[in-house]
Design a protein around this motif. Structure first.
Motif, PDB file in Angstrom:
ATOM      1  N   GLU A 378       0.650  -1.383  -0.013  1.00 32.49           N
ATOM      2  CA  GLU A 378      -0.069  -0.068   0.089  1.00 32.49           C
ATOM      3  C   GLU A 378       0.972   1.227  -0.002  1.00 32.49           C
ATOM      4  O   GLU A 378       0.622   2.190  -0.541  1.00 32.49           O
ATOM      5  N   VAL A 379       2.048   1.120   0.629  1.00 33.55           N
ATOM      6  CA  VAL A 379       2.846   2.281   0.855  1.00 33.55           C
ATOM      7  C   VAL A 379       3.544   2.670  -0.694  1.00 33.55           C
ATOM      8  O   VAL A 379       3.473   3.738  -1.132  1.00 33.55           O
ATOM      9  N   THR A 380       3.778   1.473  -1.224  1.00 34.37           N
ATOM     10  CA  THR A 380       4.334   1.899  -2.480  1.00 34.37           C
ATOM     11  C   THR A 380       3.251   2.101  -3.654  1.00 34.37           C
ATOM     12  O   THR A 380       3.544   3.280  -4.408  1.00 34.37           O
ATOM     13  N   ILE A 381       2.361   1.612  -3.561  1.00 34.62           N
ATOM     14  CA  ILE A 381       1.160   1.899  -4.610  1.00 34.62           C
ATOM     15  C   ILE A 381       0.481   3.167  -4.519  1.00 34.62           C
ATOM     16  O   ILE A 381       0.337   3.928  -5.628  1.00 34.62           O
ATOM     17  N   ARG A 382       0.521   3.750  -3.135  1.00 37.05           N
ATOM     18  CA  ARG A 382       0.070   5.226  -2.935  1.00 37.05           C
ATOM     19  C   ARG A 382       1.290   6.116  -3.855  1.00 37.05           C
ATOM     20  O   ARG A 382       0.702   7.216  -4.354  1.00 37.05           O
ATOM     21  N   GLU A 383       2.347   5.761  -3.432  1.00 31.50           N
ATOM     22  CA  GLU A 383       3.332   6.634  -4.129  1.00 31.50           C
ATOM     23  C   GLU A 383       3.244   6.549  -5.721  1.00 31.50           C
ATOM     24  O   GLU A 383       3.555   7.645  -6.450  1.00 31.50           O
ATOM     25  N   VAL A 384       3.118   5.321  -6.051  1.00 32.15           N
ATOM     26  CA  VAL A 384       3.155   5.432  -7.589  1.00 32.15           C
ATOM     27  C   VAL A 384       1.921   6.117  -8.120  1.00 32.15           C
ATOM     28  O   VAL A 384       2.072   6.608  -9.307  1.00 32.15           O
ATOM     29  N   ARG A 385       0.821   6.156  -7.527  1.00 37.92           N
ATOM     30  CA  ARG A 385      -0.375   6.420  -8.076  1.00 37.92           C
ATOM     31  C   ARG A 385      -0.061   8.221  -8.146  1.00 37.92           C
ATOM     32  O   ARG A 385      -0.533   8.593  -9.043  1.00 37.92           O
ATOM     33  N   ALA A 386       0.560   8.796  -6.998  1.00 35.42           N
ATOM     34  CA  ALA A 386       0.854   9.998  -6.807  1.00 35.42           C
ATOM     35  C   ALA A 386       1.658  10.536  -7.883  1.00 35.42           C
ATOM     36  O   ALA A 386       1.622  11.623  -8.747  1.00 35.42           O
TER      37      ALA A 386
END
Length: 391
Positions: A378-386
């Motif tokens: 979740e930490v990674t995917i939030r950064e990717v989306r941003a």
């Protein structure tokens, strides 16, 4: 205690013993070989814990090659990990769908594979063990990576051809009919990259045949880091961790590796095989008519395969094992190989048979593992989306 039993006991003991780290163009990470990295990257890795990720498809009962080449090495990594290291081992069901599957058989195989991972010694309290398909972040990241993956890189991948050949029982890649290729199989290296990068893994223990995919993963990490906005690169460049165990070949065709999909059941030793089945399959293994035993992968692949199996069971070098059989015959070698293999799989086999019936326990392990995996990704995917604008 016989010399063979002492050697087998040594093999089990060394699974938890530390390995020396060598210096040079290639380095050994706790008993595993990795490619050298630039000095600044190497210094950065020493300053942070490792994140280890690997996966296995839930297609058929694991065979001796899976056990020696992957699963026991996962256990070794677990035992030698520092408290700060993160270990993730996934049952990659989405990858299995790249070839036709029977739904009921696949569902049963998912649970059986989880039982296998626990039976060989993976500890859900130390390692995160989970089903890939229970974390949707893998699929989301795979789509985003697909959108930056050059088609030329995918066309250069060779493993989809070998998988198609194996599924059709073809002798080699030249017999593959490319009209059977689907988009999922063609792009599954991108999903594999997403599996790894979702956790920003630093080390990936997979077979030599997957080296090309790890290189693609590193390329995609580099493309994303260079094209997305951020104060620092998001993804590390994961290292391909090469296990030191030799490739285990088919007992009936030592020109090809041991495979779960080979039509001849006697070509492989399964984790579930009884002692009698192990003995029968080893006795029937293809060798040659030359007297004496020598280690010669080119001229004597059958005998060499048996030596590799015995050496892997004992955690010794096959060339050294061969010296014990210079004045002996194939019958002597086969008897010792059968004994060593039975000694190696007896415990995991019994534990697997016990665990596969504990459905509630397996479900709880899978659920807890998936939750831990989702928290990390979740930490990674939030950064990717941003970074790509999906916020």
């Amino acid at each position: 205690m016989s010399p063979l039993h002492r050697q087998l006991q040594h093999r089990l003991t060394t699974l938890s013993s530390p390995c020396r780290i060598s210096r040079g163009s290639k380095s050994l990470v706790r008993g595993f070989q990795i490619g050298a990295a630039p000095h600044d990257q190497a210094a950065e890795r020493r300053a942070r814990p490792r994140v280890v990720f690997s996966g296995i498809q839930p297609t058929g009962t694991p065979h001796l090659g899976n056990l020696l080449g992957a699963l026991l090495n996962w256990v070794k990594l677990q035992r030698e990990a520092t408290p700060e290291d993160q270990l993730l081992y996934s049952i990659v069901g989405w990858h299995a769908l790249t070839l036709p599957q029977d739904p009921k058989a696949l569902s049963a195989a998912r649970n059986d594979m989880l039982a296998v991972l626990l039976a060989v010694g993976l500890d859900p309290k130390r390692s995160i063990i989970f089903h890939q398909d229970e974390n949707l972040h893998h699929a989301e990241l795979a789509w985003i990576l697909n959108c930056i993956t050059p088609m030329g890189k995918l066309r250069r991948m060779t493993t989809w051809k070998s998988r198609l050949a194996a599924s059709r029982n073809a002798r080699d890649d030249s017999d593959v009919d490319e009209s059977l290729l689907n988009a999922g199989l063609f792009t599954y290296p991108v999903l594999q990259a997403a599996d790894i990068l979702a956790y920003r893994a630093t080390h990936v223990p997979v077979g030599e045949d997957q080296k090309q995919h790890i290189e693609l993963c590193r390329d995609l990490a580099d493309i994303f880091n260079r094209t997305s906005k951020g104060k620092r690169p998001l993804f590390p460049f994961p290292e391909h961790v090469i296990t030191m165990s030799p490739r285990i070949l088919s007992l009936k065709d030592p020109s090809s590796k041991m495979s779960k999909s080979a039509p001849d059941l006697n070509s492989r030793i399964l984790l579930t095989d009884s002692s009698a089945q192990v003995n029968s399959k080893i006795r029937g293994a293809v060798t040659d008519s030359t007297r004496g035993i020598t280690y010669d992968p080119v001229e004597r692949p059958g005998a060499t395969n048996l030596l590799n199996i015995l050496a892997a069971c004992e955690d010794s070098k096959p060339e050294e094992v061969a010296m014990r059989y210079v004045d002996k015959g194939h019958g002597d070698l086969k008897a010792d190989v059968a004994e060593a293999v039975e000694e190696l799989i007896r415990g995991p086999r019994a534990e697997f048979e016990r665990l596969r019936g504990e459905k509630d326990y397996l479900a709880s392990v899978a659920s807890e593992g998936a939750e831990k995996a989702r928290q990390l990704s979740e930490v990674t995917i939030r950064e990717v989306r941003a970074r790509v604008g999906l916020v």
